[in-house]
Motif scaffolding. Structure first.
Motif, PDB file in Angstrom:
ATOM      1  N   GLN A 205      38.818  20.723  38.331  1.00 28.78           N
ATOM      2  CA  GLN A 205      39.563  21.669  37.500  1.00 28.78           C
ATOM      3  C   GLN A 205      39.859  22.976  38.232  1.00 28.78           C
ATOM      4  N   ASP A 206      38.872  23.512  38.916  1.00 34.87           N
ATOM      5  CA  ASP A 206      39.017  24.795  39.607  1.00 34.87           C
ATOM      6  C   ASP A 206      38.602  24.595  41.064  1.00 34.87           C
ATOM      7  N   LYS A 207      39.558  24.494  41.939  1.00 35.83           N
ATOM      8  CA  LYS A 207      39.293  24.167  43.350  1.00 35.83           C
ATOM      9  C   LYS A 207      38.452  25.232  44.063  1.00 35.83           C
ATOM     10  N   ARG A 208      38.329  26.428  43.456  1.00 37.47           N
ATOM     11  CA  ARG A 208      37.508  27.478  44.063  1.00 37.47           C
ATOM     12  C   ARG A 208      36.030  27.286  43.756  1.00 37.47           C
ATOM     13  N   GLU A 209      35.728  26.414  42.824  1.00 36.15           N
ATOM     14  CA  GLU A 209      34.371  26.248  42.334  1.00 36.15           C
ATOM     15  C   GLU A 209      33.736  24.977  42.913  1.00 36.15           C
ATOM     16  N   TYR A 210      32.468  25.085  43.272  1.00 36.51           N
ATOM     17  CA  TYR A 210      31.723  23.938  43.795  1.00 36.51           C
ATOM     18  C   TYR A 210      30.488  23.698  42.941  1.00 36.51           C
TER      19      TYR A 210
ATOM     20  N   LYS B 168      27.536  19.967  48.022  1.00 37.95           N
ATOM     21  CA  LYS B 168      28.465  20.722  47.187  1.00 37.95           C
ATOM     22  C   LYS B 168      29.690  19.846  46.940  1.00 37.95           C
ATOM     23  N   ILE B 169      30.054  19.728  45.676  1.00 38.65           N
ATOM     24  CA  ILE B 169      31.218  18.927  45.285  1.00 38.65           C
ATOM     25  C   ILE B 169      32.251  19.865  44.674  1.00 38.65           C
ATOM     26  N   GLN B 170      33.464  19.828  45.236  1.00 38.99           N
ATOM     27  CA  GLN B 170      34.530  20.706  44.745  1.00 38.99           C
ATOM     28  C   GLN B 170      34.963  20.283  43.342  1.00 38.99           C
ATOM     29  N   SER B 171      35.120  21.267  42.471  1.00 36.10           N
ATOM     30  CA  SER B 171      35.534  21.018  41.094  1.00 36.10           C
ATOM     31  C   SER B 171      36.971  20.514  41.061  1.00 36.10           C
TER      32      SER B 171
END
Length: 151
Positions: free
Chosen positions: A85-90, A80-83
């Protein structure tokens, strides 16, 4: 006749893939189940989907998808790589382990493509490429690969 020829080519690609998978597992236990292999191929084809995008594409619930993804993470095939743009999204990304051991269908596609370039004229290859692009973009609207499809 066209349908039969297309089905034959598609079947040959699948069977070659199955041969390679079985040959690789002949002397060791397979570490991915059949369903996990399908999941891995889907993640790779979609690029870097989120768990929810993967779940939506596969038409399964997000909790079911998360369960399958976590198993693949434990086995070392997905990360899983953290986005940015949106740190809540992987986003899900296949690992080198998966590429090394399971990405064998692309090798055969490359072999067949090279044989096509040797057998057909550049104009014939360009026409086939145009036809395949139309088939992918216009005649198969049920499956979208996003940015991977644009290339």
């Amino acid at each position: 006749m066209l349908e039969q020829r297309f089905e034959t080519v598609y079947t040959k690609f699948k069977l070659h893939f199955y041969q390679e998978i079985f040959e690789r597992f002949q002397n060791r236990e397979a570490s991915l189940t059949t369903v996990e292999t399908f999941a891995m191929e889907t993640i790779q084809a979609l690029g870097s989907p989120t768990v929810n995008e993967f779940a939506s594409f596969m038409r399964i619930s997000p909790p079911n998808a998360a369960y399958k993804i976590n198993s693949l993470i434990r086995k070392g095939y997905v990360q899983k790589i953290q986005s940015e743009q949106d740190k809540r999204e992987y986003h899900l990304q296949v690992t080198q382990k998966y590429k090394d051991y399971y990405n064998i269908s692309n090798d055969y596609v490359h072999v067949v493509t090279e044989r096509m370039r040797q057998r057909f004229t550049p104009e014939e290859c360009a026409k086939l490429e145009e036809m395949l692009s139309i088939i992918s973009k216009e005649l198969m609207p049920e499956i979208s690969l996003g940015s991977a499809e644009e290339t």
